[in-house]
Scaffold this active site. Structure first.
Site, PDB file in Angstrom:
ATOM      1  N   THR A 170       0.837  -1.206   0.000  1.00  0.00           N
ATOM      2  CA  THR A 170       0.000   0.000   0.000  1.00  0.00           C
ATOM      3  C   THR A 170       0.869   1.251   0.000  1.00  0.00           C
ATOM      4  OG1 THR A 170      -1.681  -1.237   1.234  1.00  0.00           O
ATOM      5  CG2 THR A 170      -1.911   1.160   1.146  1.00  0.00           C
ATOM      6  N   ARG A 188     -12.281 -11.078   1.924  1.00  0.00           N
ATOM      7  CA  ARG A 188     -12.253 -12.259   2.784  1.00  0.00           C
ATOM      8  C   ARG A 188     -13.397 -13.194   2.406  1.00  0.00           C
ATOM      9  NH1 ARG A 188     -11.968  -9.887   8.874  1.00  0.00           N
ATOM     10  NH2 ARG A 188     -10.026 -10.926   9.398  1.00  0.00           N
ATOM     11  N   VAL A 189     -13.615 -13.372   1.136  1.00  0.00           N
ATOM     12  CA  VAL A 189     -14.788 -14.118   0.697  1.00  0.00           C
ATOM     13  C   VAL A 189     -14.399 -15.473   0.113  1.00  0.00           C
ATOM     14  CG1 VAL A 189     -16.182 -12.078   0.290  1.00  0.00           C
ATOM     15  CG2 VAL A 189     -14.732 -12.953  -1.547  1.00  0.00           C
ATOM     16  N   LYS A 244      -4.220 -10.404   6.152  1.00  0.00           N
ATOM     17  CA  LYS A 244      -4.691 -11.224   5.038  1.00  0.00           C
ATOM     18  C   LYS A 244      -3.733 -12.391   4.780  1.00  0.00           C
ATOM     19  CE  LYS A 244      -6.785 -12.384   1.175  1.00  0.00           C
ATOM     20  NZ  LYS A 244      -8.107 -13.019   1.124  1.00  0.00           N
ATOM     21  N   CYS A 297      -5.423 -17.383  -3.506  1.00  0.00           N
ATOM     22  CA  CYS A 297      -5.020 -16.883  -2.188  1.00  0.00           C
ATOM     23  C   CYS A 297      -4.133 -17.870  -1.438  1.00  0.00           C
ATOM     24  CB  CYS A 297      -6.257 -16.561  -1.346  1.00  0.00           C
ATOM     25  SG  CYS A 297      -7.123 -15.064  -1.856  1.00  0.00           S
ATOM     26  N   PHE A 355     -10.165 -25.348  -8.519  1.00  0.00           N
ATOM     27  CA  PHE A 355      -9.334 -25.447  -7.321  1.00  0.00           C
ATOM     28  C   PHE A 355     -10.152 -25.781  -6.079  1.00  0.00           C
ATOM     29  CE2 PHE A 355     -10.360 -20.904  -6.568  1.00  0.00           C
ATOM     30  CZ  PHE A 355     -10.495 -20.886  -5.193  1.00  0.00           C
TER      31      PHE A 355
END
Length: 419
Positions: free
Chosen positions: A126, A159-160, A211, A265, A329
């Site tokens: 960031t 976060r899904v 995360k 992820c 996946f």
């Protein structure tokens, strides 16, 4: 300041649902993507990915002229970046897509705008994005330059779970990591437009690490299950029964093994920690290595099954058909990113001199990577005609098949579906 127009850069599995949800709350949303086919599809009110309930929301948003897509960034009050962050050689994070997105929106930035990075990123990304923006727009003041900034910048990871995005996008708590407290507050204001979960504010670096930590935790636990499956195979023990028994302990909850770990992820994020902390991240590195090695082990089981098949049937390898069940996946989605099932199917097709079939009900055509080596077939054809079955993804359609119907003596079931 109100958010009259919101721009989402990157209209994939996260960006498009996010854009659609904002539009469903009455906001004007401009989606930006470099793929002109995706842009055209969305502007017709259709979707280019598979996600339950998304199609209806997008169609209505486009019809009401709340959502449109383009290939070029336009002015807005808030910009959300949801582009890929893969890794390159030796598992080093690749921020080139974030860099390109930042440069694309920089010309249309104005004082008071909010820029949020949602892409899973290494710690410091960031701040790096803010620096790129500052270099492109020296006429504006950014948080890292001190004092009262013109631009608000924050990190807020998704976060899904694929397959449940449209529910979890609304319900799950969000970690809001602003470069300053004012940036966190401004970002929280944006997400509260649709969020029913809590906005938990912190700083950008902690949010980035949060995360990575969440997905590394999952990866380590899956690695334990996958390593256990190797040990049980060597010991002649049914790993599925073993885990069921062990999980009866009140403080044990072992996950289920599989052919590896995939997705954008869990299969990627732990490497971001390892890349920045190679000496300290020993357990995280080992877990990644265990999970990355599992597809090769599955291939070895297929080779053993073929050897037994040839010995018992007296046929040649070129006469044997191997059917791979699943490419995604995870179950019940079409996402093939970093899929261990895809890797296994590809290795089998490359190595096997006979016919390789793929059963994947969630894709309309076989991926180009396999197009010249394997054939997409229906479930029934594979069950009735294949000699060796390789279960790689526990899709609902596969779980619905009665195990009594599996008559082949050679079955490699990496998910315990037909045990």
């Amino acid at each position: 300041m109100h958010f009259n127009t919101i721009s989402v850069i990157g209209l994939g599995y996260i960006g498009l649902p996010t854009a659609a949800v904002f539009a469903s709350r009455g906001k004007q949303v401009v989606g930006v993507d470099i793929n002109p086919d995706a842009v055209a599809t969305i502007n017709r009110g259709e979707i280019h990915i598979v996600e339950p309930d998304l199609a209806d929301v997008v169609r209505e948003a486009v019809q009401q002229k709340r959502l449109r897509a383009t290939t070029v960034a336009e002015p807005a009050e808030a910009f959300l970046i949801a582009v890929p962050t893969p890794f390159v050689d030796d598992h080093q994070p690749d921020l080139s897509y974030v860099h390109a997105a930042a440069l694309s929106l920089a010309p249309v930035l104005k004082a008071g705008d909010l820029v949020i990075l949602e892409s899973t990123s290494p710690v410091g990304a960031t701040e790096q994005m803010a620096q790129w923006l500052a270099e492109a727009r020296p006429d504006l003041r950014f948080p890292q330059q001190g004092g009262e900034s013109d631009i608000f910048i924050a990190y807020c990871p998704e976060r899904v779970l694929p397959g449940k995005v449209m529910t979890e996008l609304l319900e799950n708590d969000r970690v809001i990591g602003g470069m300053t407290p004012a940036c966190s507050a401004r970002a929280s204001e944006l997400y509260r437009i649709f969020l029913r979960g809590a906005c938990v504010e912190t700083n950008a670096r902690t949010a980035e690490m949060c995360k990575l930590t969440e997905n590394s935790f999952r990866d380590v636990n899956i690695a334990f299950a996958n390593e256990l499956s190797l040990i049980c195979a060597d010991q002649g023990i049914n790993v599925w029964e073993l885990i069921t028994l062990a999980n009866r302990h009140p403080r044990v909850n072992i996950l289920q093994p599989g052919p590896g770990v995939g997705g954008h992820c869990i299969a990627v994020d732990p490497w971001f920690i390892v890349a920045q902390n190679p000496q300290q991240a020993r357990l995280i590195r080992t877990a990644r290595e265990v999970n990355d090695a599992k597809p090769e082990w599955v291939l070895e089981q297929v080779k053993k099954a073929l050897g037994d098949c040839l010995t018992q049937s007296g046929r040649r390898a070129s006469e044997i058909t191997i059917a791979c069940f699943g490419l995604a996946f995870k179950p019940d989605i079409d996402d093939l990113r970093e899929s261990p099932a895809m890797a296994v199917a590809h290795r089998i097709a490359e190595w096997h001199s006979g016919t390789t079939w793929v059963v994947e009900p969630h894709v309309a055509a076989i991926p180009s990577r396999l197009a010249h080596e394997a054939t997409l077939v229906a479930i029934e054809q594979a069950l009735q005609q294949a000699d060796i079955l390789v279960m790689l993804v526990d899709h609902a359609q596969f779980r619905a098949v009665d195990a009594a119907r599996i008559v082949q003596p050679w079955v490699i079931d990496t998910k315990g579906v037909w045990r």
